[in-house]
Design a protein around this motif. Structure first.
Motif, PDB file in Angstrom:
ATOM      1  N   GLN A  55      88.446  -9.525  -0.859  1.00  0.00           N
ATOM      2  CA  GLN A  55      88.558  -8.308  -0.051  1.00  0.00           C
ATOM      3  C   GLN A  55      89.835  -7.525  -0.359  1.00  0.00           C
ATOM      4  OE1 GLN A  55      88.437 -10.320   3.642  1.00  0.00           O
ATOM      5  NE2 GLN A  55      86.209 -10.144   3.912  1.00  0.00           N
ATOM      6  N   SER A  56      90.899  -8.256  -0.729  1.00  0.00           N
ATOM      7  CA  SER A  56      92.188  -7.593  -0.978  1.00  0.00           C
ATOM      8  C   SER A  56      93.035  -8.469  -1.892  1.00  0.00           C
ATOM      9  CB  SER A  56      92.933  -7.343   0.336  1.00  0.00           C
ATOM     10  OG  SER A  56      93.227  -8.570   0.983  1.00  0.00           O
ATOM     11  N   VAL A 115      90.478 -13.623   0.624  1.00  0.00           N
ATOM     12  CA  VAL A 115      89.331 -13.324   1.472  1.00  0.00           C
ATOM     13  C   VAL A 115      89.699 -13.782   2.870  1.00  0.00           C
ATOM     14  CG1 VAL A 115      86.924 -13.869   2.008  1.00  0.00           C
ATOM     15  CG2 VAL A 115      87.624 -13.541  -0.365  1.00  0.00           C
ATOM     16  N   TYR A 123      93.720  -2.674  -1.813  1.00  0.00           N
ATOM     17  CA  TYR A 123      92.311  -2.666  -1.414  1.00  0.00           C
ATOM     18  C   TYR A 123      91.499  -1.915  -2.456  1.00  0.00           C
ATOM     19  CZ  TYR A 123      94.112  -4.015   3.185  1.00  0.00           C
ATOM     20  OH  TYR A 123      94.750  -4.661   4.214  1.00  0.00           O
ATOM     21  N   GLN A 159      84.904 -17.574   0.066  1.00  0.00           N
ATOM     22  CA  GLN A 159      83.965 -16.613  -0.506  1.00  0.00           C
ATOM     23  C   GLN A 159      82.539 -16.938  -0.086  1.00  0.00           C
ATOM     24  OE1 GLN A 159      85.167 -17.110  -4.622  1.00  0.00           O
ATOM     25  NE2 GLN A 159      86.195 -15.108  -4.652  1.00  0.00           N
ATOM     26  N   PRO A 216      83.513  -3.312  -5.406  1.00  0.00           N
ATOM     27  CA  PRO A 216      84.214  -4.509  -4.927  1.00  0.00           C
ATOM     28  C   PRO A 216      85.179  -5.058  -5.964  1.00  0.00           C
ATOM     29  CG  PRO A 216      81.840  -4.677  -4.563  1.00  0.00           C
ATOM     30  CD  PRO A 216      82.055  -3.499  -5.459  1.00  0.00           C
ATOM     31  N   GLN A 248      81.141 -13.452   0.309  1.00  0.00           N
ATOM     32  CA  GLN A 248      81.907 -12.646  -0.641  1.00  0.00           C
ATOM     33  C   GLN A 248      81.919 -13.329  -2.008  1.00  0.00           C
ATOM     34  OE1 GLN A 248      83.454  -9.656   0.133  1.00  0.00           O
ATOM     35  NE2 GLN A 248      82.693  -9.769   2.234  1.00  0.00           N
TER      36      GLN A 248
END
Length: 432
Positions: free
Chosen positions: A240-241, A115, A86, A230, A91, A235
């Motif tokens: 996100q990860s 995502v 993470y 996304q 971001p 996003q």
């Protein structure tokens, strides 16, 4: 009982080695059922059945618990990353460069930027349920063997370039959708307007239906192209990860520092062991408790051997006295009764071993048969996560169970056998 002539018996007893043919012959006669020995035979029968069922139950339960753990690990670790990365401070807009650097670490199998988000999924007619949308690249999705190798309908071809999604079989069934139907996804994280945040609603065609074999995933997972996810979750140009899959999941902690260093930016990581620690700990506790409880069954059956042999010694007092007067030693008498009791334990253990293995090999067929007979769904996948009852026989555990059962049986025969060898021939024949 009828005994051989005196010279032959005495000669056999004096000259033969321990556990000779003479001792086995006498023990074999004691094991044969006779009308006046019905009580002893019944106890011996119960001892045999108890040890057989105890050993079989131990093998079956341990194998099922091993199967549970193995299947759950294979599916959980096959779909979810072994190390999840993470971002910190900023971001993950540089996710492609980070993924490339982590992918070069020795021991890393592949890296999957992602995502994801919770949505409400609706079918074309009626019905709705919660779902987890995971936006991934096609190259990464094809490396997820539980998904890519278990596509039941449709295909993953053109997944990156199209706007279709892949859904789990149970999710498709609950929504009443099939290949080519539209699935409507509703996310609470939508566009911000002057009147507040409005939910985002969009329909996607179903291009593939997969079945991982773990009901929790098949009923909730929706895979979407990364670029589309996304946009859907606001996003753009970031993830996100990043999920990292390694060659040896059991050694993931050793790779964790190298993965964090290869990221080249502030991150924090979580391993699969941390995320699923309580789940697998509970499985281990259940497995150990079941082993202890079922071992008590074998112990009770071994105690039955003790009571049966004590009754046999009391019933055969005259025979023991005659054997002693014919020249049989105390050790020979002790071995006769040891062979008698140990034979019951060994035969019960062998029968339980065979029964347990046969049950484990055919456990799914047996489950389906009893479900058909009773009309009740046994091992409901909605509660137990897996679509079928697993069983994985561990040879080392089977050897441990068999050795323990035989050891308890042998120990149970020592005291009655010793008591028989200490019997005084004069006292035994005094009232005959």
């Amino acid at each position: 009982m009828s005994l051989p002539e005196s010279p032959t018996a005495a000669e056999a007893s004096r000259s033969s080695r321990p556990f000779s043919r003479f001792e086995w012959m006498i023990a074999g006669r004691y094991l044969r059922s006779r009308r006046r020995d019905a009580g002893v035979s019944v106890i011996a029968g119960f001892s045999f059945v108890g040890i057989m069922l105890g050993v079989a139950a131990l093998i079956i339960v341990m194998s099922v618990m091993n199967g549970f753990r193995g299947e759950l690990m294979m599916r959980i670790l096959g779909v979810n990353g072994h190390v999840i990365l993470y971002p910190i401070d900023r971001p993950l807009t540089d996710y492609e460069q980070v993924a490339d650097r982590i992918g070069q670490v020795d021991g890393v199998e592949f890296v999957m930027p992602m995502v994801q988000g919770q949505v409400l999924a609706q079918g074309p007619n009626s019905g709705s349920t919660g779902a987890l949308v995971r936006g991934v690249r096609l190259a990464d999705l094809t490396k997820l063997a539980p998904v890519s190798e278990n596509v039941k309908l449709g295909s993953l071809e053109g997944f990156d370039t199209g706007d279709g999604v892949a859904v789990g079989s149970r999710l498709a069934s609950s929504l009443g959708i099939g290949l080519g139907d539209m699935i409507t996804l509703i996310s609470p994280d939508g566009d911000v307007t002057a009147f507040g945040t409005s939910p985002r609603v969009k329909a996607y065609p179903v291009t593939a239906i997969f079945e991982i074999g773990m009901s929790e995933y098949d009923a909730a997972y929706v895979y979407m192209p990364l670029s589309e996810a996304q946009l859907y979750f606001n996003q753009e140009n970031q993830v996100q990860s990043i999920e990292v899959f390694v060659d040896r999941p059991d050694e993931v902690k050793a790779l964790q520092p190298a993965i964090e260093a290869a990221a080249g930016r502030p991150v924090y990581t979580v391993t699969w062991e941390t995320q699923n620690q309580s789940f697998f700990s509970a499985l281990n506790v259940e497995r150990n408790v079941m082993f202890i409880i079922l071992t008590l069954i074998v112990l009770v059956a071994a105690l039955n051997i003790i009571s049966g042999l004590f009754m046999l010694v009391k019933d055969k007092g005259r025979d023991i006295a005659i054997l002693r007067t014919m020249g049989a030693t105390k050790g020979s008498v002790m071995r006769v009764f040891f062979i008698t009791g140990a034979s019951i334990g060994f035969a019960g253990t062998l029968a339980g071993f065979v029964l347990g293995l046969l049950f484990c090999i055919n456990i799914e067929s047996i489950r389906q048969f009893f479900s058909w007979v009773t009309g009740v769904v046994l091992f409901n996948p909605e509660f137990y996560f897996l679509s079928q009852l697993p069983a994985e026989v561990d040879p080392s555990e089977v050897v441990l169970v068999v050795a323990m059962a035989i050891g308890l049986s042998f120990l149970a025969t020592i005291l009655p056998s010793w008591r028989a060898s200490r019997l005084d021939p004069v006292d035994a024949l005094r009232y005959e």
